[in-house]
Design a protein around this motif. Structure first.
Motif, PDB file in Angstrom:
ATOM      1  N   UNK A   1      79.943  51.054  62.900  1.00 48.21           N
ATOM      2  CA  UNK A   1      79.011  51.242  61.790  1.00 48.21           C
ATOM      3  C   UNK A   1      79.731  51.991  60.673  1.00 48.21           C
ATOM      4  N   UNK A   2      79.194  51.864  59.469  1.00 42.78           N
ATOM      5  CA  UNK A   2      79.791  52.530  58.320  1.00 42.78           C
ATOM      6  C   UNK A   2      79.353  53.989  58.252  1.00 42.78           C
ATOM      7  N   UNK A   3      80.183  54.817  57.636  1.00 42.47           N
ATOM      8  CA  UNK A   3      79.814  56.204  57.387  1.00 42.47           C
ATOM      9  C   UNK A   3      78.561  56.248  56.513  1.00 42.47           C
ATOM     10  N   UNK A   4      77.690  57.257  56.715  1.00 42.47           N
ATOM     11  CA  UNK A   4      76.442  57.296  55.948  1.00 42.47           C
ATOM     12  C   UNK A   4      76.650  57.509  54.454  1.00 42.47           C
ATOM     13  N   UNK A   5      77.688  58.241  54.084  1.00 44.26           N
ATOM     14  CA  UNK A   5      77.939  58.512  52.663  1.00 44.26           C
ATOM     15  C   UNK A   5      79.336  58.023  52.310  1.00 44.26           C
ATOM     16  N   UNK A   6      79.397  56.987  51.496  1.00 45.34           N
ATOM     17  CA  UNK A   6      80.680  56.405  51.114  1.00 45.34           C
ATOM     18  C   UNK A   6      80.862  56.572  49.608  1.00 45.34           C
ATOM     19  N   UNK A   7      82.024  57.097  49.234  1.00 44.76           N
ATOM     20  CA  UNK A   7      82.375  57.222  47.823  1.00 44.76           C
ATOM     21  C   UNK A   7      83.035  55.916  47.408  1.00 44.76           C
ATOM     22  N   UNK A   8      82.230  55.014  46.857  1.00 40.34           N
ATOM     23  CA  UNK A   8      82.730  53.681  46.539  1.00 40.34           C
ATOM     24  C   UNK A   8      83.837  53.729  45.496  1.00 40.34           C
ATOM     25  N   UNK A   9      83.721  54.605  44.522  1.00 34.98           N
ATOM     26  CA  UNK A   9      84.747  54.691  43.484  1.00 34.98           C
ATOM     27  C   UNK A   9      86.077  55.151  44.079  1.00 34.98           C
TER      28      UNK A   9
ATOM     29  N   UNK B   1      85.519  55.698  56.393  1.00 36.40           N
ATOM     30  CA  UNK B   1      84.499  55.395  57.398  1.00 36.40           C
ATOM     31  C   UNK B   1      83.834  54.054  57.188  1.00 36.40           C
ATOM     32  N   UNK B   2      84.623  53.028  56.853  1.00 33.91           N
ATOM     33  CA  UNK B   2      84.065  51.717  56.516  1.00 33.91           C
ATOM     34  C   UNK B   2      84.461  50.665  57.548  1.00 33.91           C
ATOM     35  N   UNK B   3      83.530  49.771  57.841  1.00 35.61           N
ATOM     36  CA  UNK B   3      83.897  48.566  58.557  1.00 35.61           C
ATOM     37  C   UNK B   3      84.575  47.620  57.574  1.00 35.61           C
ATOM     38  N   UNK B   4      85.307  46.688  58.110  1.00 32.67           N
ATOM     39  CA  UNK B   4      86.094  45.802  57.254  1.00 32.67           C
ATOM     40  C   UNK B   4      85.198  44.941  56.359  1.00 32.67           C
ATOM     41  N   UNK B   5      84.118  44.397  56.930  1.00 29.39           N
ATOM     42  CA  UNK B   5      83.273  43.520  56.118  1.00 29.39           C
ATOM     43  C   UNK B   5      82.594  44.294  55.001  1.00 29.39           C
ATOM     44  N   UNK B   6      82.127  45.515  55.265  1.00 37.42           N
ATOM     45  CA  UNK B   6      81.518  46.316  54.202  1.00 37.42           C
ATOM     46  C   UNK B   6      82.524  46.596  53.101  1.00 37.42           C
ATOM     47  N   UNK B   7      83.787  46.799  53.496  1.00 36.90           N
ATOM     48  CA  UNK B   7      84.826  47.023  52.496  1.00 36.90           C
ATOM     49  C   UNK B   7      84.928  45.846  51.536  1.00 36.90           C
ATOM     50  N   UNK B   8      84.746  44.635  52.050  1.00 36.10           N
ATOM     51  CA  UNK B   8      84.792  43.467  51.177  1.00 36.10           C
ATOM     52  C   UNK B   8      83.693  43.547  50.114  1.00 36.10           C
ATOM     53  N   UNK B   9      82.501  43.957  50.535  1.00 41.76           N
ATOM     54  CA  UNK B   9      81.368  44.029  49.600  1.00 41.76           C
ATOM     55  C   UNK B   9      81.546  45.134  48.572  1.00 41.76           C
ATOM     56  N   UNK B  10      82.279  46.203  48.921  1.00 42.68           N
ATOM     57  CA  UNK B  10      82.465  47.326  47.994  1.00 42.68           C
ATOM     58  C   UNK B  10      83.669  47.141  47.085  1.00 42.68           C
TER      59      UNK B  10
END
Length: 359
Positions: free
Chosen positions: A181-189, A212-221
């Motif tokens: 799962x992804x970390x609850x607070x992600x600094x996208x910038x 703290x990111x999964x690979x697929x979420x990283x694609x979306x960010x």
């Protein structure tokens, strides 16, 4: 349940794949194989037979070159990767049971995570012979099959050397590993800035861990110049294009225990029902197109210029496969590969510049 008899019945009814038969029986493939340890029952000669192996798997793989040509098979739930060659330049490092290893042969190219290897078997069924390795749940992580050019005397000697007739039956884990799962607070910038600052593709794993990111979420960010979602059938278009113009590719397929890599040209691409296949003499790929929930064109900055890939994801976020243009460290990727990948993207944010690529 009499697993041996149920298996024999399934085979008699026309079922072929161990994984599918085990699933229909409500067990894992490792459980099916282990049930066949020992001599086969009367009337089942030539049927499935298995021997447990000693568990020093890095040492075992380092000896496989003695047997010459073999076929390496690595799969996940939706894709099977088969490569014929010799297990050469096999190495490992780390504490026993948690080693990480490499096989860097001309044709067999593997990344090995031995902490996920729980049990191994020498398996024989009719004329087919193999070594098969499973995780703690009994899910296959890697298989090795003999080929017509295999040195069978050396293979049989390896089987005899590594068989462990006193090994107890494994205690399979019945729990399901937690889904990342992804970390609850992600600094996208900050994540996007880190992506833009990459100097090597291997730094991407550390970038995911830090944020703290999964690979697929990283694609979306990701910033649009680095990741673009494309049609789920993009792999078919890409492979057919590479086969047509002779562009050499790298195909990565893995699970938690192994990543297996093909590098080189491909020739025969065939679609059979839901399966997208590469059917070459020494490399086969079998990909379930209907399992692809998301496909992404991806770019990562490196000291050699942009490195471009296609990544495929299942509905649960599992990485199914990755496709790169073949290149060597220190060299830019081929312009022909970049043009194939650029052809999948329909977004002005994705520049079609070929700066930094090689003819």
């Amino acid at each position: 349940m009499d697993i041996r008899q149920a298996y024999a019945d399934a085979r008699a009814a026309g079922a072929s794949r161990h994984r599918d038969i085990a699933h229909a029986m409500g067990i894992t493939e490792g459980m099916l194989i282990d049930a066949h340890v020992g001599a086969p029952r009367s009337g089942q000669e030539g049927g499935l037979q298995a021997q447990r192996l000693r568990r020093d798997f890095p040492a075992l793989l380092s000896e496989l070159s003695r047997a010459g040509e073999l076929m390496a098979l690595t799969r996940n739930a939706h894709c099977v990767h088969e490569r014929t060659g010799i297990y050469e330049h096999v190495s490992a490092q780390g504490e026993p049971g948690r080693e990480m290893g490499l096989a860097l042969g001309e044709e067999i190219d593997l990344r090995l995570f031995y902490s996920q290897w729980a049990q191994g078997y020498a398996v024989r069924e009719g004329e087919q012979q193999s070594l098969q390795f499973f995780d703690a749940q009994g899910v296959a992580v890697h298989k090795i099959f003999t080929r017509p050019a295999t040195r069978l005397a050396a293979w049989q000697a390896l089987r005899a050397d590594w068989a462990d007739p006193t090994a107890p039956a494994p205690q399979w884990r019945l729990d399901t590993p937690p889904t990342p799962v992804d970390a609850p607070d992600v600094d996208a910038d900050a994540f996007r800035a880190g992506w833009a600052a990459l100097r090597d593709t291997h730094e991407f794993f550390g970038l995911l861990r830090r944020h703290g990111l999964t690979r697929r979420t990283a694609m979306h960010l990701a910033a649009p110049e680095f990741a673009q979602r494309v049609d789920p059938h993009a792999a078919r278009v890409l492979l057919e294009g590479a086969a047509a113009n002779g562009t050499p590719v790298m195909v990565f397929v893995g699970n938690k225990g192994v990543i297996q890599i093909h590098g080189g040209p491909i020739k025969r691409v065939a679609v059979m029902g839901p399966w997208l296949n590469v059917l070459d003499a020494r490399f086969n790929l079998h990909l379930r197109e209907d399992a692809i929930a998301e496909a992404w064109a991806v770019r990562k900055p490196t000291v050699d210029g942009l490195v471009s890939s296609l990544e495929l994801y299942a509905a649960d976020g599992e990485l199914i496969a990755q496709f790169f243009g073949q290149r060597k460290p220190g060299q830019p990727e081929r312009c022909a590969w970049r043009q194939l990948l650029d052809g999948l993207v329909d977004d002005p944010a994705w520049s079609e510049e070929s700066v930094g690529c090689a003819a």
